[in-house]
Each structure stands twice: as C-alpha cells, then as structure tokens.
Write a protein that holds these residues in place. Structure first.
Motif, PDB file in Angstrom:
ATOM      1  N   LYS A 147       0.817  -1.218   0.000  1.00 31.71           N
ATOM      2  CA  LYS A 147       0.000   0.000   0.000  1.00 31.71           C
ATOM      3  C   LYS A 147       0.848   1.264   0.000  1.00 31.71           C
ATOM      4  CE  LYS A 147      -3.666  -2.353   2.570  1.00 31.71           C
ATOM      5  NZ  LYS A 147      -4.630  -2.296   3.680  1.00 31.71           N
ATOM      6  N   ASN A 148       2.141   1.085   0.098  1.00 35.30           N
ATOM      7  CA  ASN A 148       3.051   2.225   0.124  1.00 35.30           C
ATOM      8  C   ASN A 148       2.855   3.065  -1.139  1.00 35.30           C
ATOM      9  OD1 ASN A 148       4.908   3.467   1.801  1.00 35.30           O
ATOM     10  ND2 ASN A 148       6.665   2.671   0.693  1.00 35.30           N
ATOM     11  N   GLY A 149       2.673   4.352  -0.973  1.00 37.62           N
ATOM     12  CA  GLY A 149       2.489   5.237  -2.119  1.00 37.62           C
ATOM     13  C   GLY A 149       1.041   5.485  -2.493  1.00 37.62           C
ATOM     14  N   THR A 150       0.098   4.849  -1.778  1.00 36.45           N
ATOM     15  CA  THR A 150      -1.328   5.100  -2.029  1.00 36.45           C
ATOM     16  C   THR A 150      -1.652   6.555  -1.675  1.00 36.45           C
ATOM     17  OG1 THR A 150      -1.892   2.803  -1.497  1.00 36.45           O
ATOM     18  CG2 THR A 150      -3.684   4.414  -1.451  1.00 36.45           C
ATOM     19  N   PRO A 151      -2.398   7.257  -2.537  1.00 38.84           N
ATOM     20  CA  PRO A 151      -2.764   8.652  -2.224  1.00 38.84           C
ATOM     21  C   PRO A 151      -3.459   8.759  -0.874  1.00 38.84           C
ATOM     22  CG  PRO A 151      -3.325   8.135  -4.482  1.00 38.84           C
ATOM     23  CD  PRO A 151      -2.912   6.838  -3.846  1.00 38.84           C
ATOM     24  N   THR A 152      -3.239   9.869  -0.183  1.00 41.15           N
ATOM     25  CA  THR A 152      -3.850  10.068   1.136  1.00 41.15           C
ATOM     26  C   THR A 152      -4.559  11.421   1.180  1.00 41.15           C
ATOM     27  OG1 THR A 152      -3.436   9.956   3.519  1.00 41.15           O
ATOM     28  CG2 THR A 152      -1.765  11.070   2.178  1.00 41.15           C
ATOM     29  N   MET A 153      -5.015  11.815   2.340  1.00 46.14           N
ATOM     30  CA  MET A 153      -5.809  13.028   2.564  1.00 46.14           C
ATOM     31  C   MET A 153      -7.170  12.950   1.880  1.00 46.14           C
ATOM     32  SD  MET A 153      -3.152  16.216   2.481  1.00 46.14           S
ATOM     33  CE  MET A 153      -1.499  16.142   3.157  1.00 46.14           C
ATOM     34  N   GLY A 154      -7.673  11.737   1.656  1.00 47.39           N
ATOM     35  CA  GLY A 154      -8.975  11.572   1.030  1.00 47.39           C
ATOM     36  C   GLY A 154     -10.125  12.108   1.848  1.00 47.39           C
ATOM     37  N   GLY A 155      -9.885  12.346   3.140  1.00 46.32           N
ATOM     38  CA  GLY A 155     -10.926  12.924   3.984  1.00 46.32           C
ATOM     39  C   GLY A 155     -11.424  14.258   3.458  1.00 46.32           C
ATOM     40  N   ILE A 156     -10.599  14.942   2.687  1.00 41.84           N
ATOM     41  CA  ILE A 156     -11.010  16.223   2.100  1.00 41.84           C
ATOM     42  C   ILE A 156     -12.279  16.039   1.271  1.00 41.84           C
ATOM     43  CG2 ILE A 156     -10.362  18.000   0.419  1.00 41.84           C
ATOM     44  CD1 ILE A 156      -7.454  17.595   1.326  1.00 41.84           C
ATOM     45  N   GLY A 157     -12.341  14.919   0.544  1.00 40.95           N
ATOM     46  CA  GLY A 157     -13.483  14.662  -0.330  1.00 40.95           C
ATOM     47  C   GLY A 157     -14.788  14.533   0.417  1.00 40.95           C
ATOM     48  N   PHE A 158     -14.813  13.684   1.455  1.00 37.46           N
ATOM     49  CA  PHE A 158     -16.104  13.522   2.150  1.00 37.46           C
ATOM     50  C   PHE A 158     -16.417  14.720   3.029  1.00 37.46           C
ATOM     51  CE2 PHE A 158     -13.530  10.939   5.284  1.00 37.46           C
ATOM     52  CZ  PHE A 158     -13.830  11.640   6.448  1.00 37.46           C
ATOM     53  N   MET A 159     -15.407  15.505   3.420  1.00 32.75           N
ATOM     54  CA  MET A 159     -15.686  16.732   4.174  1.00 32.75           C
ATOM     55  C   MET A 159     -16.375  17.765   3.285  1.00 32.75           C
ATOM     56  SD  MET A 159     -12.138  16.884   6.355  1.00 32.75           S
ATOM     57  CE  MET A 159     -12.232  18.629   6.711  1.00 32.75           C
ATOM     58  N   ILE A 160     -15.951  17.853   2.037  1.00 32.38           N
ATOM     59  CA  ILE A 160     -16.607  18.765   1.089  1.00 32.38           C
ATOM     60  C   ILE A 160     -18.057  18.349   0.886  1.00 32.38           C
ATOM     61  CG2 ILE A 160     -16.686  19.503  -1.335  1.00 32.38           C
ATOM     62  CD1 ILE A 160     -13.611  19.337  -1.342  1.00 32.38           C
ATOM     63  N   ALA A 161     -18.273  17.051   0.665  1.00 34.85           N
ATOM     64  CA  ALA A 161     -19.628  16.541   0.444  1.00 34.85           C
ATOM     65  C   ALA A 161     -20.513  16.777   1.666  1.00 34.85           C
ATOM     66  CB  ALA A 161     -19.554  15.049   0.112  1.00 34.85           C
ATOM     67  N   LEU A 162     -19.970  16.510   2.846  1.00 35.08           N
ATOM     68  CA  LEU A 162     -20.712  16.715   4.095  1.00 35.08           C
ATOM     69  C   LEU A 162     -21.115  18.170   4.257  1.00 35.08           C
ATOM     70  CD1 LEU A 162     -21.632  15.953   7.016  1.00 35.08           C
ATOM     71  CD2 LEU A 162     -19.259  16.341   7.723  1.00 35.08           C
ATOM     72  N   THR A 163     -20.188  19.076   4.000  1.00 36.65           N
ATOM     73  CA  THR A 163     -20.446  20.506   4.173  1.00 36.65           C
ATOM     74  C   THR A 163     -21.526  21.003   3.229  1.00 36.65           C
ATOM     75  OG1 THR A 163     -18.140  20.843   4.855  1.00 36.65           O
ATOM     76  CG2 THR A 163     -19.389  22.791   4.179  1.00 36.65           C
ATOM     77  N   VAL A 164     -21.412  20.637   1.960  1.00 39.51           N
ATOM     78  CA  VAL A 164     -22.381  21.079   0.949  1.00 39.51           C
ATOM     79  C   VAL A 164     -23.787  20.604   1.307  1.00 39.51           C
ATOM     80  CG1 VAL A 164     -23.120  20.793  -1.453  1.00 39.51           C
ATOM     81  CG2 VAL A 164     -20.712  21.241  -0.933  1.00 39.51           C
ATOM     82  N   ALA A 165     -23.923  19.311   1.612  1.00 36.99           N
ATOM     83  CA  ALA A 165     -25.252  18.748   1.881  1.00 36.99           C
ATOM     84  C   ALA A 165     -25.837  19.259   3.192  1.00 36.99           C
ATOM     85  CB  ALA A 165     -25.170  17.226   1.893  1.00 36.99           C
ATOM     86  N   SER A 166     -25.016  19.381   4.224  1.00 37.83           N
ATOM     87  CA  SER A 166     -25.512  19.845   5.524  1.00 37.83           C
ATOM     88  C   SER A 166     -26.054  21.264   5.434  1.00 37.83           C
ATOM     89  CB  SER A 166     -24.391  19.773   6.574  1.00 37.83           C
ATOM     90  OG  SER A 166     -23.995  18.451   6.820  1.00 37.83           O
ATOM     91  N   LEU A 167     -25.298  22.133   4.774  1.00 39.66           N
ATOM     92  CA  LEU A 167     -25.718  23.532   4.658  1.00 39.66           C
ATOM     93  C   LEU A 167     -26.903  23.691   3.715  1.00 39.66           C
ATOM     94  CD1 LEU A 167     -22.247  25.356   4.551  1.00 39.66           C
ATOM     95  CD2 LEU A 167     -23.810  25.108   6.495  1.00 39.66           C
ATOM     96  N   ALA A 168     -26.978  22.848   2.695  1.00 42.43           N
ATOM     97  CA  ALA A 168     -28.041  22.965   1.700  1.00 42.43           C
ATOM     98  C   ALA A 168     -29.408  22.584   2.262  1.00 42.43           C
ATOM     99  CB  ALA A 168     -27.719  22.100   0.480  1.00 42.43           C
ATOM    100  N   PHE A 169     -29.459  21.632   3.194  1.00 45.14           N
ATOM    101  CA  PHE A 169     -30.749  21.095   3.635  1.00 45.14           C
ATOM    102  C   PHE A 169     -31.087  21.389   5.096  1.00 45.14           C
ATOM    103  CE2 PHE A 169     -29.545  18.569  -0.055  1.00 45.14           C
ATOM    104  CZ  PHE A 169     -30.693  18.695  -0.829  1.00 45.14           C
ATOM    105  N   SER A 170     -30.234  22.092   5.805  1.00 43.79           N
ATOM    106  CA  SER A 170     -30.575  22.512   7.166  1.00 43.79           C
ATOM    107  C   SER A 170     -31.366  23.815   7.105  1.00 43.79           C
ATOM    108  CB  SER A 170     -29.314  22.696   8.011  1.00 43.79           C
ATOM    109  OG  SER A 170     -28.461  23.662   7.424  1.00 43.79           O
ATOM    110  N   SER A 171     -32.139  24.078   8.143  1.00 41.40           N
ATOM    111  CA  SER A 171     -32.954  25.290   8.134  1.00 41.40           C
ATOM    112  C   SER A 171     -33.271  25.739   9.551  1.00 41.40           C
ATOM    113  CB  SER A 171     -34.266  25.040   7.369  1.00 41.40           C
ATOM    114  OG  SER A 171     -34.993  23.995   7.973  1.00 41.40           O
ATOM    115  N   LYS A 172     -33.681  26.990   9.658  1.00 38.20           N
ATOM    116  CA  LYS A 172     -34.140  27.585  10.920  1.00 38.20           C
ATOM    117  C   LYS A 172     -33.101  27.422  12.039  1.00 38.20           C
ATOM    118  CE  LYS A 172     -39.007  27.026   9.668  1.00 38.20           C
ATOM    119  NZ  LYS A 172     -40.320  26.436  10.038  1.00 38.20           N
TER     120      LYS A 172
END
Length: 335
Positions: A45-70
């Motif tokens: 697994k040596n050399g596998t790309p990392t910091m993939g958490g950036i991807g699901f953090m972007i998705a989480l942020t977009v969806a949370s802000l888009a559908f939360s209210s009040k």
C-alpha cells in the motif's frame, strides 16, 4: 425525513464527483502514504494517495448547509468541529508528506491542537441552552449535571473520540464503515430523543438539523467507501480520521449522549484499549506482548484474517450494539 434523505443522496453524489478529483490532485502533488516499517504486511500500500478525507468533508459541508434550516446552531457547531479537526489532521498529513516525517506532528503538538479546539467547543456547549452541563443517563432521558466540571469532561470526550477513531483507521474502509454504521444508529437515537421529548420544542428543531448532518455524513461516507474499500484507491488520512472523531464527539456532546456513545462505539473503545494494554504490558513485562500487533485489527490480520472480513465484523458489532441500544431505550422510555 425528506430533507434527511436528500442530504444523504446529495452528499453521496457530491462525494462520487469530488473523490476522483481529490485522487488526481493527490497523485499530482505526490500526497502519498508512507507505510511504517513495522506494518510490513501493508508494504504493497506504500504510495497510495492520502488526505482523502477532504473529499467527504466537502460533500458533508455542501449537503448539511443545503438542507438545514431555521434553528441550527448545534448542527453548525458540529460541522465546524468536524472541519476544525479535519484541519488539524491535514496539518499532520502535510508534515508526513512534505517533510517526510512518517509520524507527522509530534504527540504533544497533536494534543495541544486537539485540546485547544475541544476547549473552545466545550465552553460553547456549556453555555448553550440546548446543551449546558446535563448528560443523559444511559438508556434513559434522566439527566445528571456536572456543573463546571462538564467542560473538562467534554474535552476528555473529544480526546477519546478523535484518537480512538484515528487508531481504528488502519485497514481499507475500516474506519469509514464503522463510522457509517455508528452515525446511522446515532441518528436513530436522536430520532428517539425527538419522539420521547416531543417534536414541537425548539430543541427538537435543533435535533432535526443534526439529523440532516447525520444523513449527509452517512451519504458522504458511503460515497467515500466507493474509493476507500479494499483495495483502497485513496486513504482518508488523519485529515479524515480526526474530522470523523471530532464530528462524532460533537454529536455526542450536543445531544447529551456522551455516556451512550461509547457503548455504540464499542469498536472504538476496544481498539484504544488494545493499544493501551499492549503498551502497558510491554513496559511492565520487559518486552512481552498481549497481541501480535496493536491496534487489535492488526492482531487479527497477523492471525490470517482478511481486511474485508475484519471490517465486516467490526461494522456488524457496531450494528448489533446500535440495535440493542435502540431496543433498550424504546422499552425503557415507552413501556
């Protein structure tokens, strides 16, 4: 309910779109994981790309802000904590990758950053009318109050969760699968809380937006697993692991379920305990070990168990714990 499902589907879709870009960028910038020497069975697994958490953090942020209210102060602080701990993890990954220091930030640097973040959020929680110093007794909605001691207690919860989730992130898809099941059942517990305490209160509205956050996080994690399951195309790195740990800790604190969260997250608890026991026994016995390797999932690997099987077992244990907790809470609170 519709908003929660839409948040889940949106986060999934965004993650599916964003992750290939994150992988491509990680490869271009040579953001690659360096496997530690003692985990010799992971050298492929040596050399596998990392910091993939950036991807699901972007998705989480977009969806949370888009559908939360009040009324969504609790959701906003939970999301902010997730991103804040993600930034700490990013700094750790950055040091690993660009300064070729396999262990990233020093233990003291990590603790200082984590405690500072936890202290700010704990102070907010203590002074928030929807949180305060109350903690639900496990399986009930009876409260115990810690007073000013709730602040150091909240800080301890943050440290426990962030480091436990980080330790669990040792196999392809393991942390993401366990966390996905954890969040799914935590959402059910929040739903039970809304049902038991009444759905018309201001707190119920805050909790509903937390359900949007949970739905978005489940969707984002499922999308991420399309790229992180064995064999992983990218790792979440400390960027994702600390973000997850911080987010789960914040969820537990703002819903006053700090004492029920470790039961649901029994896998995280056992993972951390396996490391603690291994280190203590190693020092006291002058070099002897309890496990072939710690954390516990590496011990199972050394025993010949495949990564996929270990991940499935861990997720199943979390599922069983969540089912049991929900049943007990419904029986006790709705006789």
């Amino acid at each position: 309910m519709i908003k929660i499902l839409l948040a889940c589907l949106t986060a999934f879709a965004v993650c599916i779109v964003v992750m290939p870009l994150v992988i491509m960028l990680s490869k271009k910038l040579k953001l690659r994981q360096t496997v530690l020497g003692y985990v010799d069975n992971h050298m492929s697994k040596n050399g596998t790309p990392t910091m993939g958490g950036i991807g699901f953090m972007i998705a989480l942020t977009v969806a949370s802000l888009a559908f939360s209210s009040k009324s969504k102060s609790l959701m906003i602080i939970t999301l902010a904590v997730t991103l804040g701990y993600g930034i700490i993890g990013f700094l750790d990954d950055f040091v690993k990758v660009f300064f070729k220091r396999n262990k990233g930030l020093s233990p003291w640097q990590k603790i200082v950053f984590q405690v500072l973040m936890a202290a700010v959020v704990s102070f907010f929680a203590y002074n928030n009318p929807h949180v305060g110093d109350g903690v639900y007794v496990p399986f009930t909605f009876a409260q115990i109050n810690f007073g000013i001691l709730s602040i150091p207690f909240y800080i301890l919860i943050f440290l426990a969760f962030t480091n436990s989730v980080n330790l669990t992130d040792g196999l392809d898809g393991l942390a993401a699968k366990v966390s996905c099941v954890f969040v799914l059942f935590f959402a059910l517990l929040i739903g039970v809380a809304i049902y038991i305490t009444g759905g018309d209160s201001p707190q119920a509205e805050e909790y509903t937006n937390l359900l949007v956050y949970c739905g978005a996080l489940v969707g984002a994690l499922v999308g991420f697993l399309c790229f992180n399951s064995f064999p992983a195309k990218i790792f979440m790195g400390d960027t994702g692991a600390l973000a997850l740990g911080g987010g789960l800790a914040a969820l537990a604190i703002v819903t006053r379920m700090e004492l029920i969260a470790p039961i649901l997250g029994i896998v995280y608890v056992v993972t951390s305990l396996s490391v603690i026991l291994q280190v203590v026994y190693f020092k006291l016995s002058h070099g002897k070990r309890i496990f072939l390797m710690a954390p516990l999932h590496h011990h199972f690997e050394r025993k010949g168990m495949h990564e996929n099987r270990i991940s499935a077992i861990y997720a199943s244990v979390t599922f069983a714990a969540g089912t049991l907790i929900c049943l007990i809470m419904l029986l006790i609170n709705n006789p």
